[in-house]
Write an enzyme that holds these catalytic residues in place. Structure first.
Site: not given
Ligand SMILES: Cc1ncc(COP(=O)(O)O)c(C=O)c1O
Length: 352
Positions: A79-81
Site C-alpha cells: 500500500q505504498s504511497n
C-alpha cells in the site's frame, strides 16, 4: 517575482505553498490555548493523490532527467504511497516507471493499489521475505530488489534512476528543506514567531531529516516512528548531515528526537491509539488522516500533549504527510467501526 534559484535542480510537481491551517477544535480538546496547534497540509498538493513524496520527487525527477535517465525504479510496501506517487510523477514527466512490491497481486485492488493500477507502472513482485509480511515491508529485501531491477534494466539498454524506499536519498530530502522554509514563513505570518515543535510521521527518515536541516535544529522536530525501518535513529544524523552538505547549509544542532511508542507490533499494525487519533481529527476538524503514517503521528502528538512534552501554549505544527488513500485499503472500514461502536462522540480525551 524573483526567479526561483531552486529551479535548476527541482521540477515543480506540486501546487504550493501548501495550506497552513489552525486546528482550534482539536487543540481545545487537547487542552491547548487557542492558536497553538496548526497543520501543514502536504496531503493536498496537487499530484497523484498528494502527500510528502511529491516534494521529494520534485528533486529526484529533476536529478533523474539531468542524468539522462528514462525510467524511475523504486519500491515499497503493497500500500505504498511512495510507489503511487512515483508512478504519478513519472507519468506527469513522460518517464517510464518500474516498482518493486512484496507479495502476490491482490485479487481485489483496494486503497493505493487501485491508484497504482490506474497509473500503470511495471510491477516487479518479490517474495514476502524474512518478516513474512504480506502487506508490511521487508525493508532490505525491497531495497535489494530495487538495485537488482535497476541492473536488469541497464543490461537491457535502459537508463534507470533508482529511488530508495520512501524517496529517502539526500536529493529527495531537499524537498523537505524547502518545505521547512515555506512552513517558517507561514508560521511567521500566523504567530510572528517560529514553531516550538514540529510533529511528523517518520518512516524512512527523509522527511524528518529534511525538516531538521531546514529548521536548523533536530530538537524542534518530533519524529513519530511508524516502524518502516529498523535503523531509523541510527541513520537520521548522517542523513541530515548529507542533506545539509548538499544544500550548503550547516548541520542541524541537537540530536534527532524519535518516538517509538506508536509503532504497535510492526509497520502498518493497526493500533487503538492510531484509530482514536484518526477519529478525533475527523470529528473535531473534518481532517482526514491515514492509518499507517499520519494517524500514528497524531497519536504521538496526543501522547506528547498528555505527558506534558507539549504544553498548553507550545506552538505546535503537525505536518500532514498524506497517505489518505490507505483509508480505503482492505479491512480499514471494519477497524474504524470498532471506535464508533464504543465511543460515538469520542472527540479527544482531555490529557489532564
Ligand atoms: C503518508 C506518509 N507519511 C509519512 C511518510 C514517511 O516519510 P519518510 O519516509 O520520509 O520518513 C511516508 C513514507 O512513505 C508516507 O507515505
Amino acid at each position: 517575482m524573483a526567479p526561483d534559484p531552486d529551479l535548476d535542480r527541482r521540477i515543480p510537481l506540486i501546487t504550493g505553498p501548501t495550506p497552513f491551517e489552525p486546528l482550534p477544535r482539536l487543540g481545545a480538546a487537547l487542552g491547548m490555548v487557542p492558536g497553538a496547534l496548526w497543520v501543514k497540509r502536504d496531503d493536498v498538493n496537487g499530484l497523484g493523490g498528494g502527500g510528502n513524496k511529491a516534494r521529494k520527487l520534485e528533486y529526484l525527477c529533476a536529478d533523474a532527467i539531468a542524468r539522462g535517465c528514462d525510467v524511475l525504479v523504486t519500491g515499497g510496501g503493497q500500500q505504498s504511497n511512495h510507489v503511487r506517487m512515483t508512478a504519478a510523477a513519472a507519468n506527469r514527466l513522460g518517464l517510464a516507471c518500474v516498482v518493486v512490491v512484496p507479495g502476490d497481486q491482490p485479487e481485489t485492488p483496494t486503497g493505493n493499489i487501485v491508484l497504482d493500477e490506474l497509473f500503470g507502472p511495471e510491477v516487479v513482485r518479490i517474495g514476502v521475505g524474512a518478516t513474512g509480511a504480506t502487506v508490511g515491508l521487508d525493508y532490505y529485501a525491497v531495497e535489494a530488489a530495487i538495485e537488482a531491477t535497476g541492473d536488469r534494466l541497464a543490461a537491457e539498454g535502459r537508463r534507470p534512476y533508482r529511488i530508495p524506499i520512501g524517496g529517502a536519498s539526500p536529493v529527495g530530502a531537499l524537498g523537505y528543506v524547502r518545505a521547512a522554509t515555506e512552513l517558517l514563513a507561514q508560521a511567521a505570518d500566523a504567530w510572528g514567531a517560529e514553531p516550538d515543535l514540529i510533529v511528523v510521521a517518520s518512516g524512512s527518515g527523509g522527511t524528518q531529516a529534511g525538516l531538521a536541516v531546514g529548521i536548523g535544529d533536530h530538537g524542534r522536530i518530533l519524529g513519530i516512528d511508524v516502524g518502516a525501518r529498523p535503523d531509523l535513529d541510527a541513520v537520521l544524523p548522517g542523513k541530515a548531515a548529507e542533506v545539509a552538505i548538499l544544500d550548503g547549509r550547516p548541520e542541524p544542532t541537537g540530536t534527532p528526537m524519535v518516538d517509538h511508542d506508536q509503532v504497535g507490533r510492526c509497520y502498518a499494525d493497526l493500533t487503538d491509539a492510531c484509530r482514536h487519533a484518526l477519529v478525533s481529527a475527523a470529528r473535531t476538524e473534518g481532517l482526514l488522516l491515514d492509518p499507517v503514517y499520519t494517524g500514528k503521528a497524531m497519536a504521538g502528538l496526543m501522547a506528547a500533549r498528555a505527558d506534558g512534552r507539549i504544553g498548553p501554549a507550545t506552538r505546535t505544527v503537525f505536518v500532514h504527510t498524506g497517505g489518505t488513500p490507505a483509508l480505503f485499503a482492505a479491512g480499514i472500514g471494519d477497524w474504524l467501526r470498532k471506535e464508533s461502536r464504543h465511543a460515538p462522540h469520542p472527540g479527544v480525551d482531555r490529557p489532564h
